[in-house]
Design an enzyme around this catalytic site. Structure first.
Site, PDB file in Angstrom:
ATOM      1  N   LYS A  12      38.199  32.077  34.813  1.00  0.00           N
ATOM      2  CA  LYS A  12      38.914  32.749  35.911  1.00  0.00           C
ATOM      3  C   LYS A  12      38.629  32.086  37.269  1.00  0.00           C
ATOM      4  CE  LYS A  12      39.068  37.322  33.713  1.00  0.00           C
ATOM      5  NZ  LYS A  12      38.866  38.771  33.960  1.00  0.00           N
ATOM      6  N   TYR A  52      48.910  40.435  31.630  1.00  0.00           N
ATOM      7  CA  TYR A  52      48.060  41.636  31.580  1.00  0.00           C
ATOM      8  C   TYR A  52      48.878  42.915  31.396  1.00  0.00           C
ATOM      9  CZ  TYR A  52      43.488  39.540  32.869  1.00  0.00           C
ATOM     10  OH  TYR A  52      42.290  38.855  32.890  1.00  0.00           O
ATOM     11  N   ASN A 115      34.657  38.438  36.785  1.00  0.00           N
ATOM     12  CA  ASN A 115      33.738  38.361  35.641  1.00  0.00           C
ATOM     13  C   ASN A 115      33.865  37.042  34.885  1.00  0.00           C
ATOM     14  OD1 ASN A 115      36.164  38.902  34.402  1.00  0.00           O
ATOM     15  ND2 ASN A 115      35.455  40.670  33.228  1.00  0.00           N
ATOM     16  N   HIS A 118      37.931  35.419  30.514  1.00  0.00           N
ATOM     17  CA  HIS A 118      38.704  36.377  29.714  1.00  0.00           C
ATOM     18  C   HIS A 118      38.733  35.857  28.287  1.00  0.00           C
ATOM     19  CE1 HIS A 118      42.007  38.888  28.271  1.00  0.00           C
ATOM     20  NE2 HIS A 118      42.461  37.784  27.692  1.00  0.00           N
ATOM     21  N   GLU A 129      48.555  35.822  23.244  1.00  0.00           N
ATOM     22  CA  GLU A 129      48.015  35.160  24.446  1.00  0.00           C
ATOM     23  C   GLU A 129      48.063  33.635  24.312  1.00  0.00           C
ATOM     24  OE1 GLU A 129      44.174  36.914  25.315  1.00  0.00           O
ATOM     25  OE2 GLU A 129      45.103  38.827  25.851  1.00  0.00           O
TER      26      GLU A 129
HETATM   27  P1  CMP Z   1      39.481  40.888  31.085  1.00  0.00           P
HETATM   28  O1  CMP Z   1      38.725  40.684  29.833  1.00  0.00           O
HETATM   29  O2  CMP Z   1      40.142  39.707  31.695  1.00  0.00           O
HETATM   30  O3  CMP Z   1      40.597  42.016  30.844  1.00  0.00           O
HETATM   31  C1  CMP Z   1      41.094  42.818  31.882  1.00  0.00           C
HETATM   32  C2  CMP Z   1      40.286  42.717  33.143  1.00  0.00           C
HETATM   33  O4  CMP Z   1      40.422  43.784  34.046  1.00  0.00           O
HETATM   34  C3  CMP Z   1      38.817  42.704  32.812  1.00  0.00           C
HETATM   35  O5  CMP Z   1      38.477  41.486  32.197  1.00  0.00           O
HETATM   36  C4  CMP Z   1      38.189  42.954  34.185  1.00  0.00           C
HETATM   37  O6  CMP Z   1      37.967  41.748  34.910  1.00  0.00           O
HETATM   38  C5  CMP Z   1      39.284  43.742  34.919  1.00  0.00           C
HETATM   39  N1  CMP Z   1      38.881  45.100  35.273  1.00  0.00           N
HETATM   40  C6  CMP Z   1      38.799  45.591  36.503  1.00  0.00           C
HETATM   41  N2  CMP Z   1      38.411  46.870  36.492  1.00  0.00           N
HETATM   42  C7  CMP Z   1      38.230  47.211  35.210  1.00  0.00           C
HETATM   43  C8  CMP Z   1      37.820  48.408  34.545  1.00  0.00           C
HETATM   44  N3  CMP Z   1      37.513  49.529  35.206  1.00  0.00           N
HETATM   45  N4  CMP Z   1      37.743  48.379  33.186  1.00  0.00           N
HETATM   46  C9  CMP Z   1      38.064  47.264  32.485  1.00  0.00           C
HETATM   47  N5  CMP Z   1      38.465  46.105  33.077  1.00  0.00           N
HETATM   48  C10 CMP Z   1      38.536  46.083  34.416  1.00  0.00           C
END
Ligand code: CMP
Length: 136
Positions: A12, A52, A115, A118, A129
């Site tokens: 990311k 998403y 984070n 993904h 995906e």
């Molecule tokens: P990812 O695995 O990319 O999938 C969706 C993303 O939403 C997740 O990582 C997080 O970076 C983001 N996100 C932000 N807030 C939340 C939340 N409360 N719960 C889960 N995902 C979140």
């Protein structure tokens, strides 16, 4: 019985911005993943919204799509035995503060939004995906 799988991984914007691309790829390789395809791209917000879509009813959807389209990302297909679960284990919990020692998000993640990586969460989504980014 063997179960070689492919999964989609995204490095990311927060990690690309901090030049962590190679270190994160090394973690995948050191954990037995082959990187079959990869490209560094910047996507539009509208594309992030499609990617998403499963999260479209969530309160964090708009910020999430803004964020994924805010800078370059690296998208990859990873292959390994049980790659989907293996990648989720290696990434660690969605929120870096809950991620275990030795995981990518523990090491590099900044916040639940930033984070760093993904990964697909199921065989169905892995196919969707991978096609999203690599269908030619
Ligand atoms: P990812 O695995 O990319 O999938 C969706 C993303 O939403 C997740 O990582 C997080 O970076 C983001 N996100 C932000 N807030 C939340 C939340 N409360 N719960 C889960 N995902 C979140």
């Amino acid at each position: 019985m063997s179960n070689t799988e492919q999964t989609l991984s995204i490095i990311k914007p927060d990690a690309v911005e901090r030049n962590l691309e190679n270190e994160i790829k090394e973690m995948f390789k050191n954990n037995g993943f082959s990187i079959l395809k990869e490209k560094k791209i910047k996507i539009e917000k509208s594309e992030a919204e499609k990617f998403y879509k499963v999260h479209e009813t969530k309160p964090f959807y708009n910020d999430l799509c803004e964020y994924l389209s805010s800078g370059p990302i690296v998208v990859m297909t990873l292959e390994k035995e049980n790659a989907i679960l293996g990648n989720r284990d290696l990434m660690g919990a969605t929120n870096p503060k809950d991620a275990k020692e030795g995981t990518i998000r523990k090491k590099y993640g900044i916040s639940i939004d930033k984070n760093s990586v993904h990964g697909s969460d199921s065989p169905e989504n892995a196919k969707i995906e991978i096609d999203f980014f690599f269908k030619d």
